[in-house]
Design a protein around this motif. Structure first.
Motif: not given
Length: 103
Positions: A45-65
């Motif tokens: 699933d890659w619906p648009y150019e910079r679409a996040p991929l869950a398996e790559s988002c852990g550090p980003g989600w942590s930083a947002v939280a």
């Protein structure tokens, strides 16, 4: 509540520092709940150019939280898969979707 939507702020298919600043600004502005941009649950699933991929988002989600927590904001991860409504423009792969059986 600040709901999920496409931001195109990603770095590759990961959340970026721009995401962190974006969501923190919403938290500072009074949003009690922030739902992050929907991250694809599978590489197909890659619906648009910079679409996040869950398996790559852990550090980003942590930083947002971490950035939103001081404002008392709950952060929820948006997860999804576009299935047959997606696009193969970026993956150059066959779309994954459920099969529709005859009725």
């Amino acid at each position: 509540m600040f709901g999920p939507h496409e931001t195109n702020l990603g770095r590759g298919r990961s959340f970026s520092d721009r995401h962190v600043a974006y969501y923190e600004a919403r938290a500072a502005g009074g949003a009690g709940v922030v739902v992050t941009e929907t991250a694809s649950v599978h590489p197909s699933d890659w619906p648009y150019e910079r679409a996040p991929l869950a398996e790559s988002c852990g550090p980003g989600w942590s930083a947002v939280a971490a950035a939103c927590h001081p404002h008392g904001t709950l952060v929820l991860a948006g997860l999804g898969h576009c299935g047959g409504q997606g696009s193969s423009a970026y993956s150059q792969s066959v779309l994954w979707a459920r099969r529709r059986w005859p009725t």
